[in-house]
Design a protein around this motif. Structure first.
Motif, short mmCIF file in Angstrom:
data_model
loop_
_atom_site.label_atom_id
_atom_site.label_comp_id
_atom_site.label_asym_id
_atom_site.label_seq_id
_atom_site.Cartn_x
_atom_site.Cartn_y
_atom_site.Cartn_z
N MET A 1 51.73 39.63 38.38
CA MET A 1 52.00 38.22 38.68
C MET A 1 53.19 38.03 39.48
SD MET A 1 50.74 34.87 38.37
CE MET A 1 51.65 33.45 38.88
N THR A 2 54.22 38.76 38.94
CA THR A 2 55.48 38.53 39.55
C THR A 2 55.60 39.08 40.97
OG1 THR A 2 56.74 38.42 37.60
CG2 THR A 2 57.91 38.84 39.11
N ALA A 3 55.21 40.31 41.01
CA ALA A 3 55.15 40.69 42.57
C ALA A 3 54.37 40.08 43.41
CB ALA A 3 54.81 42.42 42.37
N GLY A 4 53.32 39.81 42.96
CA GLY A 4 52.37 38.86 43.76
C GLY A 4 52.95 37.66 44.20
N PHE A 5 53.58 36.82 43.19
CA PHE A 5 54.15 35.55 43.74
C PHE A 5 55.37 35.82 44.64
CE2 PHE A 5 56.18 31.32 42.40
CZ PHE A 5 55.40 30.56 42.73
N MET B 1 42.31 31.63 46.11
CA MET B 1 41.34 32.52 46.42
C MET B 1 41.87 33.96 46.64
SD MET B 1 39.09 30.12 48.92
CE MET B 1 37.67 31.55 49.02
N THR B 2 43.46 34.02 46.48
CA THR B 2 44.03 35.36 46.95
C THR B 2 44.27 35.81 45.21
OG1 THR B 2 44.88 34.27 48.50
CG2 THR B 2 45.89 36.27 48.01
N PRO B 3 43.96 37.07 45.18
CA PRO B 3 44.47 37.98 43.85
C PRO B 3 45.91 37.77 43.53
CG PRO B 3 42.84 39.14 45.16
CD PRO B 3 43.40 38.13 46.17
N ILE B 4 46.42 36.80 42.99
CA ILE B 4 47.67 36.57 42.53
C ILE B 4 47.88 36.47 41.09
CG2 ILE B 4 49.82 35.45 42.82
CD1 ILE B 4 49.12 34.84 45.75
N VAL B 5 46.98 35.18 40.64
CA VAL B 5 47.02 34.81 39.15
C VAL B 5 45.70 35.67 38.56
CG1 VAL B 5 48.42 32.73 39.61
CG2 VAL B 5 45.62 32.85 39.65
N TRP B 6 44.80 36.18 39.33
CA TRP B 6 43.58 37.25 38.76
C TRP B 6 44.04 38.39 39.63
CZ3 TRP B 6 40.20 37.84 42.80
CH2 TRP B 6 40.13 36.87 43.70
N HIS B 7 43.18 39.45 39.26
CA HIS B 7 43.08 40.66 39.98
C HIS B 7 41.58 41.05 40.32
CE1 HIS B 7 41.92 42.79 36.32
NE2 HIS B 7 42.66 42.07 35.90
N THR B 8 41.47 41.80 41.32
CA THR B 8 40.01 42.21 41.71
C THR B 8 39.21 42.86 40.73
OG1 THR B 8 40.86 44.17 42.77
CG2 THR B 8 40.53 42.20 44.21
N ILE C 1 35.22 37.93 47.96
CA ILE C 1 36.00 36.95 48.04
C ILE C 1 37.43 37.22 48.20
CG2 ILE C 1 37.17 35.04 46.49
CD1 ILE C 1 34.43 34.86 44.90
N ALA C 2 37.74 38.23 47.89
CA ALA C 2 39.07 38.90 48.11
C ALA C 2 39.24 39.96 49.36
CB ALA C 2 39.55 39.80 46.97
#
Length: 303
Positions: free
Chosen positions: A90-94, A223-230, A247-248
């Protein structure tokens, strides 16, 4: 004798040789040569924002860290994820998302916000775009401290092969492949330049574009895998096809996100992300150069 006016008529036709790709390339080249100018202006933007603040730019890191950790703790519980793998994810994605969104949203206003400089400073208009991207890169480096702290806390888990809950893929863990994040981020910055350049020119002419993009970007975040993953989408698609993964996959920002995030987390590197980003780089720069060729001289009249 009547005095000769030297003021350019904004409605007058452009000189025939002003709308050429040679002029467009020259604008980008000359802007790069003026890196001392936009580099200094980028530093001044940050210093001005935190003027008279006790801890100055550290507020960037504190704000980023507080948001990332709070959202990571919340969504790890909502999705039943292991905090030792999900919080770094989550941190890296954010962190990467903030850089991308900063370049997109501020890119729409890049020429409008620099109206004074554009009208009084004889410099290539790409200078203002490079100033914006450089400023966002400085923010990114500040925020990177948060990722280093989080990754250090959970390094034991991230350095060994691991699964994320709901993800069928086994990730090899952090290793020397973390260095791939460097060319990944460089490619991200190269794309940020054409995005800000293209959107900036369009938004200067059509002032409805910035608020539309600002509103739309909030939807894109979820809609981007940040708070969830594929992996969650793959699990949901069991028995009914993997159409949910689209969706991703159909989200361009997902591919830009992955070329930096995957190496940082030691995830299995999927090279199709690099192919997609490479294609967007070529097409995006072609569109930006066309816009720069046709409308570079008009920007100073539109602002």
């Amino acid at each position: 004798m009547q005095p000769t006016s030297t003021v350019a008529d904004p409605q007058a036709p452009l000189a025939p040789d002003s709308r050429t790709f040679a002029r467009a390339f020259a604008d980008v080249r000359d802007a790069w040569r003026n890196r001392a100018l936009w580099g200094h202006l980028g530093w001044q933007d940050i210093k001005q924002r935190y003027r008279r603040s006790v801890i100055g730019p550290l507020w960037i890191t504190i704000s980023m860290g507080t948001t990332a950790v709070a959202m990571g703790l919340l969504y790890s519980q909502l999705f039943g994820q292991d905090i030792s793998t999900f919080l770094p994810y989550m941190t890296a994605g954010f962190l990467i998302w903030n850089f991308m969104v900063g370049c997109i949203t501020e890119g729409t206003d890049v020429f409008i916000a620099n109206e004074g400089l554009i009208k009084h400073l004889p410099a290539p208009i790409t200078v203002h775009v490079l100033r914006l991207v450089w400023r966002q890169m400085l923010f990114f480096v500040h925020n990177l401290v948060v990722y280093v702290i989080v990754a250090g806390i959970f390094f034991g888990t991230l350095s060994e092969p691991y699964h994320m809950q709901g993800d069928p893929n086994l990730h090899p863990g952090i290793s020397w492949t973390i260095l791939l994040a460097i060319p990944g981020f460089f490619l991200l910055a190269v794309n940020a330049v054409w995005v800000a350049l293209l959107f900036g020119i369009i938004s200067t002419r059509f002032r409805d574009i910035p608020p539309v993009i600002h509103s739309f970007i909030n939807l894109v975040f979820f809609m981007t895998p940040i708070v969830w993953h594929t992996g969650i989408l793959s699990k949901l698609g069991e028995g009914s096809g993997d159409w949910r993964v689209l969706i991703a996959e159909l989200n361009p920002l997902y591919h830009f996100l992955e070329i930096v995030r995957a190496p940082l987390l030691g995830h299995a590197q999927d090279w199709h992300h690099w192919v997609v980003v490479g294609a967007f780089t070529v097409v995006g720069w072609a569109l930006a150069l066309v816009a720069l060729r046709n409308y570079r001289a008009r920007v100073s009249y539109w602002v």
